[in-house]
Write a protein that holds these residues in place. Structure first.
Motif, PDB file in Angstrom:
ATOM      1  N   LEU A 127      46.615   1.427 -74.400  1.00  0.00           N
ATOM      2  CA  LEU A 127      46.442   2.734 -73.703  1.00  0.00           C
ATOM      3  C   LEU A 127      45.165   2.740 -72.642  1.00  0.00           C
ATOM      4  CD1 LEU A 127      47.070   6.278 -75.304  1.00  0.00           C
ATOM      5  CD2 LEU A 127      46.377   5.575 -72.822  1.00  0.00           C
ATOM      6  N   ALA A 128      45.346   2.201 -71.561  1.00  0.00           N
ATOM      7  CA  ALA A 128      44.051   1.884 -70.843  1.00  0.00           C
ATOM      8  C   ALA A 128      43.831   3.143 -69.965  1.00  0.00           C
ATOM      9  CB  ALA A 128      44.320   0.775 -69.702  1.00  0.00           C
ATOM     10  N   VAL A 147      41.752   1.162 -74.131  1.00  0.00           N
ATOM     11  CA  VAL A 147      40.986   0.518 -73.288  1.00  0.00           C
ATOM     12  C   VAL A 147      40.378   1.062 -72.139  1.00  0.00           C
ATOM     13  CG1 VAL A 147      41.053  -1.773 -72.133  1.00  0.00           C
ATOM     14  CG2 VAL A 147      42.496  -1.589 -74.053  1.00  0.00           C
ATOM     15  N   ALA A 148      39.012   1.285 -72.401  1.00  0.00           N
ATOM     16  CA  ALA A 148      38.638   2.128 -71.278  1.00  0.00           C
ATOM     17  C   ALA A 148      38.117   0.911 -70.061  1.00  0.00           C
ATOM     18  CB  ALA A 148      37.173   2.899 -71.628  1.00  0.00           C
ATOM     19  N   VAL A 149      38.472   0.997 -68.883  1.00  0.00           N
ATOM     20  CA  VAL A 149      38.017   0.164 -67.981  1.00  0.00           C
ATOM     21  C   VAL A 149      37.076   0.575 -67.021  1.00  0.00           C
ATOM     22  CG1 VAL A 149      40.005  -1.283 -67.976  1.00  0.00           C
ATOM     23  CG2 VAL A 149      40.070   0.662 -66.442  1.00  0.00           C
ATOM     24  N   ALA A 150      36.400   0.094 -65.987  1.00  0.00           N
ATOM     25  CA  ALA A 150      34.990   0.524 -65.297  1.00  0.00           C
ATOM     26  C   ALA A 150      35.732   1.441 -64.373  1.00  0.00           C
ATOM     27  CB  ALA A 150      34.418  -0.555 -64.740  1.00  0.00           C
ATOM     28  N   ASP A 151      36.658   1.225 -63.857  1.00  0.00           N
ATOM     29  CA  ASP A 151      37.157   1.975 -62.461  1.00  0.00           C
ATOM     30  C   ASP A 151      38.414   2.038 -62.159  1.00  0.00           C
ATOM     31  OD1 ASP A 151      37.435  -0.269 -61.002  1.00  0.00           O
ATOM     32  OD2 ASP A 151      35.528  -0.388 -60.479  1.00  0.00           O
ATOM     33  N   GLU A 152      39.034   2.749 -61.219  1.00  0.00           N
ATOM     34  CA  GLU A 152      40.486   2.838 -61.134  1.00  0.00           C
ATOM     35  C   GLU A 152      41.009   1.537 -60.289  1.00  0.00           C
ATOM     36  OE1 GLU A 152      42.219   6.796 -59.491  1.00  0.00           O
ATOM     37  OE2 GLU A 152      40.195   7.120 -59.546  1.00  0.00           O
TER      38      GLU A 152
END
Ligand code: NAP
Length: 258
Positions: A127-128, A147-152
Motif C-alpha cells: 500500500l504505497a 510503503v511511503a515514497v518521497a513524492d507523487e
C-alpha cells in the motif's frame, strides 16, 4: 476514529473489508450513499459500517476521508463539500494529484495520495502512499505492506509496476497452456504454477534473502537449465521489452496527471 469514503466502488469495498476486519477494529466507517447495493451489503456485514445520507454528511462525520471515485467525476463530486483543515484526505483517484484535490477542496487541506490494491481486503500486498505520515503509516501497515515514497512522481513509478499484474497472470497462463500441451491436466498444471511462484516469492521475501540479482545467480547454475532460459530471454531482449513497457506506462501516467 471515523473514516469516510466518497465513492463506494471496488477499491472502497476492499478498504472497508480490510479496515472492518482489523483485530478489534476501532474505526467507524462511513460510506457515501451511491451504489446502495454495495453499501448496504457492507453495512450488513459489519456493525461499524454506516451509510450516510449524502457526500456532505460523510465529510461532516469523518476524521479522515478516502476519495474513491472515478477521475472524470472527481471535480463535480468534491465541489462545495465542507472539508475541514484538521481532516486527513486520502486521494485514491489514479489521475488526480494532491494539488488537483487541494484546488477543489481548499489549499490548506492535508491531502495524501495512495494506491490501495484489492488485496488490502485481506491485509495483504503493498500500500504505497505519499507523503509519509506516522498515523497513515500506522493504519496502512495493518492493511498490508505500507510503503511511503518521497513524492507523487515516485508514486507514479510505483503505479507503473502495478500495471504489470495482468502480464504476470499472462505469464502464468502461458506456462499453464504449455504444460497442458505436454499432456498435464489443467488443474495439475495451474496448481503447479501457483505453488511454484508462491514458494519462490516467499523465499525472496524472507528476512535476509539475497537481493533479486543474487537470487538469479543462485538458481542460474552455469551451463544449467535456468541459466539457459535466462540467456535465451536476455538475448531476445525480453527484459528490455518489460522495461520499455514500464517507460510507456509512466509516460502515459505523467501525461494524464498534467
Ligand atoms: N480498482 C482498483 O484496483 C483501484 C486501485 C487504486 C486506485 N483506484 C482508483 O480508485 C477510484 C475508484 O475506482 P474503483 O475501481 O473503485 O471504481 P468503481 O468501482 O467504478 O467505483 C466508483 C464509485 O463511485 C460512485 N459514485 C459515482 N458518482 C458518485 C457521486 N456523485 N458521489 C459518490 N459516489 C459516486 C459509483 O457509484 P455508482 O455505482 O452508483 O455509479 C461507484 O460505486 C478510481 O479513481 C481509481 O483510479 C482503483
Amino acid at each position: 476514529m471515523n473514516i469516510g469514503f466518497i465513492g463506494v466502488g471496488a477499491i472502497a469495498e476492499a478498504l472497508v473489508h480490510g479496515l472492518a476486519t482489523l483485530p478489534d477494529s476501532p474505526h467507524r466507517l462511513i460510506l457515501s450513499p451511491r451504489n446502495p447495493a454495495r453499501a448496504s451489503h457492507l453495512s450488513a456485514c459489519y456493525a461499524e459500517v454506516h451509510t450516510a445520507s449524502s457526500n456532505q454528511a460523510v465529510v461532516e462525520q469523518s476524521d479522515w476521508v478516502f476519495i474513491t471515485v472515478k477521475p472524470d467525476i472527481t471535480a463535480d463530486v468534491l465541489a462545495g463539500l465542507p472539508f475541514r483543515p484538521e481532516q486527513l484526505i486520502i486521494n485514491c483517484v489514479s489521475t488526480c494529484t494532491c494539488a488537483d484535490i487541494r484546488q477543489l477542496i481548499g489549499h490548506n487541506m492535508q491531502v495524501f495520495k495512495a494506491i490501495p490494491l484489492p488485496p488490502v481486503a485481506r491485509h495483504q500486498g503493498p500500500l504505497a502512499y505519499t507523503p509519509a505520515h506516522p498515523l497513515l503509516q500506522a493504519l496502512f501497515s495493518q492493511l498490508g505492506n505500507a510503503v511511503a515514497v518521497a513524492d507523487e512522481a515516485q508514486l507514479q513509478a510505483i503505479a507503473t509496476i502495478t500495471a504489470q499484474i495482468s502480464s504476470l497472470y499472462g505469464l502464468f497462463d502461458c506456462a499453464r497452456q504449455w504444460l497442458q500441451q505436454q499432456g498435464i491436466a489443467p488443474q495439475a498444471a495451474s496448481d503447479y504454477i501457483k505453488a511454484m511462484y508462491l514458494a519462490q516469492t516467499r523465499l525472496a521475501a524472507e528476512d535476509g534473502a539475497p537481493p533479486f540479482a543474487g537470487l538469479m545467480e543462485e538458481v542460474s547454475t552455469p551451463g544449467g537449465l535456468n541459466e539457459q532460459v535466462l540467456r535465451q530471454l536476455t538475448a531476445v531482449r525480453w527484459f528490455d521489452a518489460y522495461a520499455s513497457s514500464c517507460d510507456a506506462v509512466l509516460a502515459r501516467l505523467r501525461q494524464q496527471a498534467d
